[in-house]
Every structure is written in structure tokens, then in C-alpha cells.
Design a protein around this motif. Structure first.
Motif, PDB file in Angstrom:
ATOM      1  N   TYR A 125       0.825  -1.271   0.107  1.00  0.00           N
ATOM      2  CA  TYR A 125      -0.013   0.089  -0.100  1.00  0.00           C
ATOM      3  C   TYR A 125       0.918   1.057  -0.007  1.00  0.00           C
ATOM      4  CZ  TYR A 125      -3.426  -3.401   1.496  1.00  0.00           C
ATOM      5  OH  TYR A 125      -4.368  -4.640   1.596  1.00  0.00           O
ATOM      6  N   PRO A 126       0.462   2.352  -0.531  1.00  0.00           N
ATOM      7  CA  PRO A 126       1.125   3.499  -0.542  1.00  0.00           C
ATOM      8  C   PRO A 126       1.081   4.180   0.817  1.00  0.00           C
ATOM      9  CG  PRO A 126      -0.952   4.064  -1.771  1.00  0.00           C
ATOM     10  CD  PRO A 126      -0.907   2.375  -1.358  1.00  0.00           C
ATOM     11  N   ASN A 127       2.179   5.105   0.951  1.00  0.00           N
ATOM     12  CA  ASN A 127       2.362   5.590   2.216  1.00  0.00           C
ATOM     13  C   ASN A 127       0.929   6.788   2.493  1.00  0.00           C
ATOM     14  OD1 ASN A 127       4.654   4.728   2.640  1.00  0.00           O
ATOM     15  ND2 ASN A 127       5.935   6.524   2.372  1.00  0.00           N
ATOM     16  N   GLY A 128       0.466   6.543   3.751  1.00  0.00           N
ATOM     17  CA  GLY A 128      -0.624   7.572   4.072  1.00  0.00           C
ATOM     18  C   GLY A 128      -1.458   7.491   5.385  1.00  0.00           C
ATOM     19  N   ILE A 129      -2.627   7.884   5.313  1.00  0.00           N
ATOM     20  CA  ILE A 129      -3.443   7.403   6.579  1.00  0.00           C
ATOM     21  C   ILE A 129      -4.654   6.564   6.189  1.00  0.00           C
ATOM     22  CG2 ILE A 129      -4.911   8.372   8.295  1.00  0.00           C
ATOM     23  CD1 ILE A 129      -3.137  10.974   7.851  1.00  0.00           C
ATOM     24  N   TYR A 130      -4.614   5.351   6.891  1.00  0.00           N
ATOM     25  CA  TYR A 130      -5.926   4.472   6.675  1.00  0.00           C
ATOM     26  C   TYR A 130      -6.684   4.538   7.917  1.00  0.00           C
ATOM     27  CZ  TYR A 130      -2.964   3.199   2.760  1.00  0.00           C
ATOM     28  OH  TYR A 130      -2.284   3.108   1.549  1.00  0.00           O
ATOM     29  N   THR A 131      -7.943   4.147   7.600  1.00  0.00           N
ATOM     30  CA  THR A 131      -8.823   3.440   8.771  1.00  0.00           C
ATOM     31  C   THR A 131      -9.087   2.279   8.825  1.00  0.00           C
ATOM     32  OG1 THR A 131      -9.617   6.012   8.513  1.00  0.00           O
ATOM     33  CG2 THR A 131     -10.962   4.265   9.853  1.00  0.00           C
ATOM     34  N   LEU A 132      -8.865   1.720  10.008  1.00  0.00           N
ATOM     35  CA  LEU A 132      -9.503   0.198  10.220  1.00  0.00           C
ATOM     36  C   LEU A 132     -10.640   0.193  11.039  1.00  0.00           C
ATOM     37  CD1 LEU A 132      -6.247  -1.770  11.533  1.00  0.00           C
ATOM     38  CD2 LEU A 132      -7.445  -2.025   9.480  1.00  0.00           C
ATOM     39  N   LEU A 133     -11.679  -0.567  10.373  1.00  0.00           N
ATOM     40  CA  LEU A 133     -13.129  -0.577  11.081  1.00  0.00           C
ATOM     41  C   LEU A 133     -13.331  -2.064  11.316  1.00  0.00           C
ATOM     42  CD1 LEU A 133     -15.450   1.194  11.510  1.00  0.00           C
ATOM     43  CD2 LEU A 133     -16.605   0.306   9.359  1.00  0.00           C
ATOM     44  N   LEU A 134     -13.515  -2.437  12.750  1.00  0.00           N
ATOM     45  CA  LEU A 134     -13.714  -3.452  13.190  1.00  0.00           C
ATOM     46  C   LEU A 134     -15.139  -3.663  13.500  1.00  0.00           C
ATOM     47  CD1 LEU A 134     -10.657  -2.874  14.164  1.00  0.00           C
ATOM     48  CD2 LEU A 134     -10.940  -4.854  15.411  1.00  0.00           C
ATOM     49  N   LEU A 135     -16.005  -4.666  12.806  1.00  0.00           N
ATOM     50  CA  LEU A 135     -17.184  -5.051  12.837  1.00  0.00           C
ATOM     51  C   LEU A 135     -17.280  -6.048  13.871  1.00  0.00           C
ATOM     52  CD1 LEU A 135     -18.103  -4.830   9.071  1.00  0.00           C
ATOM     53  CD2 LEU A 135     -18.286  -2.786  10.798  1.00  0.00           C
ATOM     54  N   TYR A 136     -18.350  -6.029  14.962  1.00  0.00           N
ATOM     55  CA  TYR A 136     -18.629  -6.998  15.927  1.00  0.00           C
ATOM     56  C   TYR A 136     -19.943  -7.816  15.671  1.00  0.00           C
ATOM     57  CZ  TYR A 136     -14.988  -4.792  18.815  1.00  0.00           C
ATOM     58  OH  TYR A 136     -13.775  -4.289  19.103  1.00  0.00           O
ATOM     59  N   THR A 137     -20.234  -8.697  16.306  1.00  0.00           N
ATOM     60  CA  THR A 137     -21.421  -9.728  16.040  1.00  0.00           C
ATOM     61  C   THR A 137     -22.726  -8.950  16.444  1.00  0.00           C
ATOM     62  OG1 THR A 137     -20.904 -10.674  18.159  1.00  0.00           O
ATOM     63  CG2 THR A 137     -20.141 -11.873  16.051  1.00  0.00           C
ATOM     64  N   ASN A 138     -22.670  -7.951  17.573  1.00  0.00           N
ATOM     65  CA  ASN A 138     -23.826  -7.145  18.094  1.00  0.00           C
ATOM     66  C   ASN A 138     -23.918  -5.912  17.331  1.00  0.00           C
ATOM     67  OD1 ASN A 138     -21.703  -5.678  18.987  1.00  0.00           O
ATOM     68  ND2 ASN A 138     -22.286  -5.649  21.142  1.00  0.00           N
ATOM     69  N   GLY A 139     -23.240  -5.803  16.158  1.00  0.00           N
ATOM     70  CA  GLY A 139     -23.455  -4.744  15.363  1.00  0.00           C
ATOM     71  C   GLY A 139     -22.702  -3.378  15.503  1.00  0.00           C
ATOM     72  N   GLU A 140     -21.861  -3.364  16.644  1.00  0.00           N
ATOM     73  CA  GLU A 140     -21.004  -2.490  17.179  1.00  0.00           C
ATOM     74  C   GLU A 140     -19.891  -2.142  15.972  1.00  0.00           C
ATOM     75  OE1 GLU A 140     -19.724  -2.372  20.883  1.00  0.00           O
ATOM     76  OE2 GLU A 140     -21.565  -2.509  21.756  1.00  0.00           O
ATOM     77  N   GLU A 141     -19.307  -0.937  15.920  1.00  0.00           N
ATOM     78  CA  GLU A 141     -18.129  -0.872  15.182  1.00  0.00           C
ATOM     79  C   GLU A 141     -16.845  -0.098  15.895  1.00  0.00           C
ATOM     80  OE1 GLU A 141     -19.370   1.593  12.070  1.00  0.00           O
ATOM     81  OE2 GLU A 141     -20.487  -0.288  10.917  1.00  0.00           O
ATOM     82  N   LYS A 142     -15.798  -0.504  15.618  1.00  0.00           N
ATOM     83  CA  LYS A 142     -14.586   0.340  16.257  1.00  0.00           C
ATOM     84  C   LYS A 142     -13.722   0.534  15.112  1.00  0.00           C
ATOM     85  CE  LYS A 142     -12.073   1.934  19.601  1.00  0.00           C
ATOM     86  NZ  LYS A 142     -12.367   2.851  20.389  1.00  0.00           N
ATOM     87  N   SER A 143     -13.289   2.358  14.969  1.00  0.00           N
ATOM     88  CA  SER A 143     -12.286   2.427  14.041  1.00  0.00           C
ATOM     89  C   SER A 143     -11.141   2.818  14.580  1.00  0.00           C
ATOM     90  CB  SER A 143     -12.705   3.474  13.249  1.00  0.00           C
ATOM     91  OG  SER A 143     -12.913   4.579  14.180  1.00  0.00           O
ATOM     92  N   ILE A 144      -9.909   2.653  13.989  1.00  0.00           N
ATOM     93  CA  ILE A 144      -8.529   3.039  14.420  1.00  0.00           C
ATOM     94  C   ILE A 144      -7.622   3.643  13.299  1.00  0.00           C
ATOM     95  CG2 ILE A 144      -6.200   2.303  14.998  1.00  0.00           C
ATOM     96  CD1 ILE A 144      -7.826  -0.533  16.040  1.00  0.00           C
ATOM     97  N   LYS A 145      -7.244   4.838  13.512  1.00  0.00           N
ATOM     98  CA  LYS A 145      -6.264   5.393  12.543  1.00  0.00           C
ATOM     99  C   LYS A 145      -4.854   4.778  12.478  1.00  0.00           C
ATOM    100  CE  LYS A 145      -4.709   9.549  13.116  1.00  0.00           C
ATOM    101  NZ  LYS A 145      -4.486  11.022  13.183  1.00  0.00           N
ATOM    102  N   ILE A 146      -4.634   4.431  11.197  1.00  0.00           N
ATOM    103  CA  ILE A 146      -3.330   3.849  10.988  1.00  0.00           C
ATOM    104  C   ILE A 146      -2.365   4.779  10.156  1.00  0.00           C
ATOM    105  CG2 ILE A 146      -1.952   1.810  10.342  1.00  0.00           C
ATOM    106  CD1 ILE A 146      -3.690   1.279  12.978  1.00  0.00           C
ATOM    107  N   ILE A 147      -1.206   4.991  10.411  1.00  0.00           N
ATOM    108  CA  ILE A 147      -0.392   5.618   9.537  1.00  0.00           C
ATOM    109  C   ILE A 147       0.597   4.662   8.708  1.00  0.00           C
ATOM    110  CG2 ILE A 147       1.529   7.378   9.408  1.00  0.00           C
ATOM    111  CD1 ILE A 147       0.226   8.759  11.776  1.00  0.00           C
ATOM    112  N   LYS A 148       0.860   4.641   7.374  1.00  0.00           N
ATOM    113  CA  LYS A 148       1.643   3.887   6.750  1.00  0.00           C
ATOM    114  C   LYS A 148       2.923   4.566   6.104  1.00  0.00           C
ATOM    115  CE  LYS A 148       3.035   0.613   3.727  1.00  0.00           C
ATOM    116  NZ  LYS A 148       4.130   1.211   3.116  1.00  0.00           N
ATOM    117  N   GLU A 149       3.917   4.129   6.638  1.00  0.00           N
ATOM    118  CA  GLU A 149       5.152   4.947   6.197  1.00  0.00           C
ATOM    119  C   GLU A 149       5.652   4.241   5.072  1.00  0.00           C
ATOM    120  OE1 GLU A 149       7.738   5.441   9.688  1.00  0.00           O
ATOM    121  OE2 GLU A 149       7.078   7.129  10.054  1.00  0.00           O
TER     122      GLU A 149
END
Length: 149
Positions: A125-149
Motif C-alpha cells: 500500500y502507498p504511504n498515507g493514513i488509513y482507517t481500520l473498521l472492526l465490525l462486531y457480532t452485536n453490530g457495534e463498530e470500532k475504528s482505528i487510524k493507522i499511518i503507513k510509512e
């Protein structure tokens, strides 16, 4: 006149040979907190070599908040990102989606219900900022900002 020209050329040579560097410092969330300019600073190297997943300790894993159930290493990432999460009340991670800064879905990982960790490859992947979205069985979501160097 010759002396002024010689002095001017000498100053230009000195300035052009000086190593001009701008260094930045960031907080845990990736926000820039400091910018400094130095004419002849030595190059900064972190000296920190990435660890293998098997060598990771709990203090190596980063969290947004101490009570967070998602840990990750390293951020910024160069080649691989290791994710680990705790299963609470049988609320399992079903899938992980990786988005670019423009909102485009880059990669999707599914069928993660029977695990509590995942390793993602970022090398292509190219350098930049990415967002990880984790999806749970109960429908909740959690996002994490990841920086790729």
C-alpha cells in the motif's frame, strides 16, 4: 568589488552545503505537536527495530485508551500491522475493513469470529493514513487510524 563577489560566493557555498532539516514530533493519536528547523542537525534515527509478532510483549501493544479492548503494533506501520482484541460477553470481531483516506475500501477481512488477533500486510500500500473498521457480532463498530510509512 572582487572581495565582495568572493565573500558572496563563499556564503552561498556555506549555505548550500549546510544540511537543512525540518523535524516533526507527533502525539499518540498522530497529531503534530512540534515542528523545528535546524541548519546542521544530525539525522535522527529512531533506533527502534520492528519486532516479530512472537516477540511482542503487552507493553509494546498500543491502545487509544487504557480501558480499550483493541491493541495494535506498530503505528506508524511499514510492512505488517498486528491487531489483538479481547472478547467481552461473547461479542466477537466478525470482520475488519481497511479504508484509504479518501474513503475507498482497500481490503476486507472476514470470518474472524474464532480468533482474537490478526496480522495485516501493508507493504504493497502507498504511504498515507488509513482507517481500520472492526465490525462486531452485536453490530457495534470500532475504528482505528493507522499511518503507513
Amino acid at each position: 568589488m572582487k572581495k565582495n563577489l568572493t565573500l558572496l560566493l563563499f556564503l552561498i557555498c556555506c549555505i548550500s552545503n549546510a544540511q537543512q532539516k525540518i523535524s516533526f514530533a507527533y502525539d499518540e493519536a498522530g497529531n503534530q505537536i512540534q515542528r523545528s528547523w535546524c541548519l546542521s542537525c544530525p539525522a535522527k534515527t529512531s533506533g527502534e527495530t520492528p519486532k516479530e509478532v512472537a516477540d511482542l510483549k503487552q507493553e509494546d501493544l498500543r491502545k487509544f485508551f487504557p480501558t480499550d479492548v483493541i491493541s495494535y503494533y506498530p503505528n506508524p506501520v511499514k510492512e505488517q500491522l498486528y491487531l489483538k482484541w479481547e472478547l467481552i460477553n461473547d461479542n466477537k470481531v466478525t470482520s475488519i475493513q481497511l479504508y484509504s483516506l479518501s474513503g475507498q475500501l482497500v481490503k476486507s477481512y472476514t470470518k474472524l469470529e474464532n480468533t482474537d488477533n490478526h496480522t495485516m500486510t501493508f507493504g504493497a500500500y502507498p504511504n498515507g493514513i488509513y482507517t481500520l473498521l472492526l465490525l462486531y457480532t452485536n453490530g457495534e463498530e470500532k475504528s482505528i487510524k493507522i499511518i503507513k510509512e
